[in-house]
Design a protein around this motif. Structure first.
Motif, PDB file in Angstrom:
ATOM      1  N   VAL A  52       6.073   4.781  16.687  1.00 53.06           N
ATOM      2  CA  VAL A  52       4.669   4.494  16.399  1.00 53.06           C
ATOM      3  C   VAL A  52       4.536   2.999  16.128  1.00 53.06           C
ATOM      4  N   VAL A  53       3.618   2.348  16.840  1.00 53.32           N
ATOM      5  CA  VAL A  53       3.410   0.902  16.750  1.00 53.32           C
ATOM      6  C   VAL A  53       1.989   0.643  16.270  1.00 53.32           C
ATOM      7  N   ALA A  54       1.861  -0.039  15.134  1.00 50.40           N
ATOM      8  CA  ALA A  54       0.537  -0.370  14.585  1.00 50.40           C
ATOM      9  C   ALA A  54       0.318  -1.873  14.724  1.00 50.40           C
ATOM     10  N   THR A  55      -0.837  -2.250  15.280  1.00 51.86           N
ATOM     11  CA  THR A  55      -1.109  -3.659  15.557  1.00 51.86           C
ATOM     12  C   THR A  55      -2.371  -4.122  14.833  1.00 51.86           C
ATOM     13  N   ALA A  56      -2.616  -5.425  14.926  1.00 54.11           N
ATOM     14  CA  ALA A  56      -3.902  -5.961  14.492  1.00 54.11           C
ATOM     15  C   ALA A  56      -5.007  -5.277  15.293  1.00 54.11           C
ATOM     16  N   LEU A  87      -8.674   4.402   9.501  1.00 49.77           N
ATOM     17  CA  LEU A  87      -9.071   3.555   8.371  1.00 49.77           C
ATOM     18  C   LEU A  87      -9.856   2.353   8.893  1.00 49.77           C
ATOM     19  N   LYS A  88     -10.768   1.840   8.086  1.00 50.54           N
ATOM     20  CA  LYS A  88     -11.714   0.838   8.575  1.00 50.54           C
ATOM     21  C   LYS A  88     -11.156  -0.576   8.591  1.00 50.54           C
ATOM     22  N   SER A 118      -3.580   0.813   4.547  1.00 46.45           N
ATOM     23  CA  SER A 118      -4.389  -0.358   4.889  1.00 46.45           C
ATOM     24  C   SER A 118      -4.672  -1.210   3.662  1.00 46.45           C
ATOM     25  N   VAL A 119      -5.367  -2.311   3.907  1.00 46.21           N
ATOM     26  CA  VAL A 119      -5.660  -3.262   2.831  1.00 46.21           C
ATOM     27  C   VAL A 119      -6.746  -2.752   1.890  1.00 46.21           C
ATOM     28  N   GLU A 120      -7.462  -1.666   2.270  1.00 43.78           N
ATOM     29  CA  GLU A 120      -8.578  -1.239   1.418  1.00 43.78           C
ATOM     30  C   GLU A 120      -8.208  -0.105   0.482  1.00 43.78           C
ATOM     31  N   GLY A 121      -6.907   0.046   0.172  1.00 42.98           N
ATOM     32  CA  GLY A 121      -6.503   1.054  -0.791  1.00 42.98           C
ATOM     33  C   GLY A 121      -6.666   2.467  -0.294  1.00 42.98           C
ATOM     34  N   ARG A 122      -6.299   2.700   0.946  1.00 45.58           N
ATOM     35  CA  ARG A 122      -6.368   4.041   1.528  1.00 45.58           C
ATOM     36  C   ARG A 122      -5.099   4.337   2.320  1.00 45.58           C
ATOM     37  N   TYR A 149      -6.291  13.773   7.492  1.00 40.69           N
ATOM     38  CA  TYR A 149      -7.217  13.380   6.421  1.00 40.69           C
ATOM     39  C   TYR A 149      -6.809  12.001   5.905  1.00 40.69           C
ATOM     40  N   ALA A 150      -7.654  11.401   5.099  1.00 37.92           N
ATOM     41  CA  ALA A 150      -7.359  10.120   4.451  1.00 37.92           C
ATOM     42  C   ALA A 150      -7.722  10.234   2.980  1.00 37.92           C
ATOM     43  N   PHE A 151      -7.059   9.447   2.153  1.00 39.57           N
ATOM     44  CA  PHE A 151      -7.359   9.489   0.718  1.00 39.57           C
ATOM     45  C   PHE A 151      -7.275   8.088   0.110  1.00 39.57           C
ATOM     46  N   LYS A 152      -7.974   7.927  -0.992  1.00 38.56           N
ATOM     47  CA  LYS A 152      -7.979   6.657  -1.714  1.00 38.56           C
ATOM     48  C   LYS A 152      -6.807   6.618  -2.693  1.00 38.56           C
ATOM     49  N   CYS A 153      -6.249   5.420  -2.872  1.00 39.15           N
ATOM     50  CA  CYS A 153      -5.185   5.238  -3.855  1.00 39.15           C
ATOM     51  C   CYS A 153      -5.096   3.757  -4.218  1.00 39.15           C
ATOM     52  N   HIS A 154      -4.320   3.458  -5.270  1.00 41.13           N
ATOM     53  CA  HIS A 154      -4.136   2.087  -5.730  1.00 41.13           C
ATOM     54  C   HIS A 154      -5.482   1.380  -5.955  1.00 41.13           C
TER      55      HIS A 154
END
Length: 341
Positions: free
Chosen positions: A159-163, A186-187, A206-210, A227-232
């Motif tokens: 799995v490759v995640a890019t900008a 994630l946004k 991601s950078v938005e705490g998710r 699903y996605a969840f909030k954290c930190h």
């Protein structure tokens, strides 16, 4: 969830890097720990004995590292090089090059290849057994939609995640094109991607705490599980303070996982039951990387400021190795309601 009682952060390793820690990884075969850093070093530790076993210095910041076996590994360097490091013989050589800093490196035990991802928007596969010049080592080059930020392997899947929030899923047995082309659910900008140990999907932070929990199965039934969840995050005076989630690490036995954020906390999660299992006491600064040992007994934590608040005074970079208790990582059984009488 009630707050966990304060716990010691773990044993702090001696001789840590002197600048930001970019990654750390336990060996698949022992308690050896490989650590890469912006101080241009790659260090090999015996985490159980708290001993520095060896060190290589590069010409620029080292952005990632991975093991080949207990005494050798590979590094991804900001000077555009991919290096092979043999600690037993204090020997290194350049396996190959990219046209920009190399951000990620993985070794596939399934194919015997080294896979690298760069800010030059390419993925490259290398055969480390090549001996007749580095061009012979290059197996293939695969253009990506943007700069590569994070990669993860499970079996033959990469799995490759890019900008730009792109995610490409490859089968290493057929790299001609991605098996799946996706967009992060994630946004905001991706920080980390890690595959589930059982090979059914991946977690993306991601950078938005998710954190997003994704599945490879594209059927309707398969996709309803994601699903996605909030954290930190924390609330101060009615305002949500959001911290980037820099690191994800899966427990090799239970499949639960740890996340590390710029808030200095490490949280343990049960993804199947969508619950937080545990939160460790706050570390001195941002959590830059996490890794479980092969048997899940140990968790290595890189406490290393990641400059999310700019250049400011911060605690020294440190590596903590903590013993993991089963209660922190074992999923709790679901309690079924009593039948009506």
């Amino acid at each position: 969830m009630s707050a966990a009682p304060p716990q010691p952060p773990g044993r702090e390793l001696s001789n840590p890097p002197t600048d930001g820690i970019s990654n750390l990884r336990f060996s698949n075969h022992s308690d050896q720990l490989l650590v890469s850093s912006w101080d241009k070093s790659v260090r090999l530790y015996d985490a159980s004995a708290n001993a520095l076993m060896g060190e290589f210095m590069h010409g620029a910041a080292v952005l990632d590292c991975c093991f080949h076996d207990d005494s050798s590994g590979f590094s991804a360097c900001a000077d555009h090089t991919v290096r092979r490091l043999v600690f037993n013989y204090n020997r290194e050589d350049i396996l190959g090059r990219h046209d920009a800093p190399v951000r990620c490196v993985e070794y596939s035990y399934a194919t015997g290849q080294v896979i690298t991802g760069s800010w030059d928007k390419t993925l490259k596969c290398w055969d480390p057994r090549g001996t007749n010049g580095q061009e012979r080592c290059l197996v293939g080059t695969y253009t990506q939609p943007e700069r590569i930020y994070s990669m993860s392997l499970v079996g033959n899947r990469l799995v490759v995640a890019t900008a730009g929030r792109h995610v490409n899923v490859y089968d290493l047995r057929n790299m001609s094109q991605p098996e799946q082309r996706r967009e992060s659910s994630l946004k905001y900008q991706t920080r980390c991607v890690r595959c589930y140990p059982n090979g059914t999907g991946y977690a993306l932070s991601s950078v938005e705490g998710r954190v997003a929990m994704e599945f490879f199965d594209l059927s309707e039934a398969g996709q309803t599980k994601k699903y996605a969840f909030k954290c930190h995050r924390k609330s101060e005076a009615g305002t949500d303070i959001v911290h980037p989630v820099n690191a994800i690490a899966f427990h090799p036995i239970y499949g639960t996982f740890a996340t590390g954020g710029c808030d200095g906390y490490v949280n343990m999660w049960d993804g199947n039951n969508k619950k937080r299992l545990y939160q460790y006491s706050k570390y001195p600064t941002s959590i830059a990387a996490l890794s479980f040992s092969r048997d899940g007994r140990l968790l290595a934590v890189a406490s290393s400021y990641t400059y999310e608040e700019g250049d400011k005074p911060h605690e020294p970079d440190a590596i903590f190795v903590r013993s993991v208790n089963e209660v922190e990582v074992k999923p709790k059984p679901k309690v079924l309601p009593s039948p009506a009488t």
